[in-house]
Write a protein that holds these residues in place. Structure first.
Motif, mmCIF file in Angstrom:
data_model
loop_
_atom_site.group_PDB
_atom_site.id
_atom_site.type_symbol
_atom_site.label_atom_id
_atom_site.label_comp_id
_atom_site.label_asym_id
_atom_site.label_seq_id
_atom_site.Cartn_x
_atom_site.Cartn_y
_atom_site.Cartn_z
ATOM 1 N N VAL A 66 -1.363 18.946 -1.529
ATOM 2 C CA VAL A 66 -0.868 17.694 -0.952
ATOM 3 C C VAL A 66 -1.742 16.478 -1.258
ATOM 4 N N PRO A 67 -3.073 16.546 -1.134
ATOM 5 C CA PRO A 67 -3.851 15.324 -1.401
ATOM 6 C C PRO A 67 -3.636 14.758 -2.812
ATOM 7 N N ARG A 68 -3.625 15.601 -3.810
ATOM 8 C CA ARG A 68 -3.427 15.112 -5.188
ATOM 9 C C ARG A 68 -1.999 14.604 -5.373
ATOM 10 N N TYR A 69 -1.033 15.338 -4.842
ATOM 11 C CA TYR A 69 0.371 14.916 -4.917
ATOM 12 C C TYR A 69 0.530 13.543 -4.259
ATOM 13 N N HIS A 70 -0.101 13.385 -3.115
ATOM 14 C CA HIS A 70 -0.026 12.116 -2.387
ATOM 15 C C HIS A 70 -0.602 10.969 -3.231
ATOM 16 N N LEU A 111 4.819 7.500 1.456
ATOM 17 C CA LEU A 111 4.545 8.267 2.672
ATOM 18 C C LEU A 111 3.056 8.223 2.980
ATOM 19 N N THR A 112 2.721 8.348 4.250
ATOM 20 C CA THR A 112 1.314 8.515 4.619
ATOM 21 C C THR A 112 0.910 9.939 4.259
ATOM 22 N N LEU A 113 -0.377 10.209 4.245
ATOM 23 C CA LEU A 113 -0.845 11.565 3.948
ATOM 24 C C LEU A 113 -0.296 12.552 4.979
ATOM 25 N N GLU A 114 -0.278 12.155 6.228
ATOM 26 C CA GLU A 114 0.266 13.018 7.288
ATOM 27 C C GLU A 114 1.754 13.310 7.039
ATOM 28 N N GLN A 115 2.518 12.299 6.642
ATOM 29 C CA GLN A 115 3.940 12.503 6.333
ATOM 30 C C GLN A 115 4.109 13.414 5.114
ATOM 31 N N GLU A 116 3.195 13.301 4.151
ATOM 32 C CA GLU A 116 3.260 14.150 2.958
ATOM 33 C C GLU A 116 3.035 15.615 3.330
#
Length: 119
Positions: free
Chosen positions: A24-28, A45-50
């Motif tokens: 998720v972090p890299r995708y975000h 999207l925010t990281l939390e939403q991701e």
């Protein structure tokens, strides 16, 4: 989709692995690109939403999501993290749950695209 949660597809150039929270972090970071958002019809999207989106995709009965890894990087050294080898994603949408041979596929190679934009 839980159906592909343990599936790894190894090709000559790429490896497809299930999309997990590790990715998720890299995708975000990729999806902060306005151009990638436009090309993929995505909203920022925010990281939390991701993270929430990744969890929902895992639960979808009609979607398989894989992360595309650079096979050369991934195979080069034991213990190399998947996140450091990420190149893009592949989404398979099953359009008829009664016939799993019918579907739609989307491929995004974000690293290549972002590299070209930076050049």
């Amino acid at each position: 989709m839980r159906l592909n949660q343990n599936t790894l597809l190894l090709g000559k150039k790429v490896v497809l692995v299930p999309y997990t929270s590790e990715h998720v972090p890299r995708y975000h970071e990729w999806m902060k690109s306005e151009e990638l958002q436009r090309l993929t019809a995505s909203e920022p999207l925010t990281l939390e939403q991701e993270y929430a989106m990744q969890r929902s995709w895992r639960e979808d009965a009609d979607k398989c999501t894989f992360i595309v890894l650079d096979a050369e990087k991934w195979l080069a050294q034991s213990g190399t993290s998947e996140e450091s080898c990420m190149a893009g994603d592949v989404n398979l949408f099953l359009t008829d749950l009664g016939d799993p041979s019918l579907g739609e596929i989307e491929v995004m190679i974000a690293e290549w695209y972002l590299y070209l934009q930076a050049s």
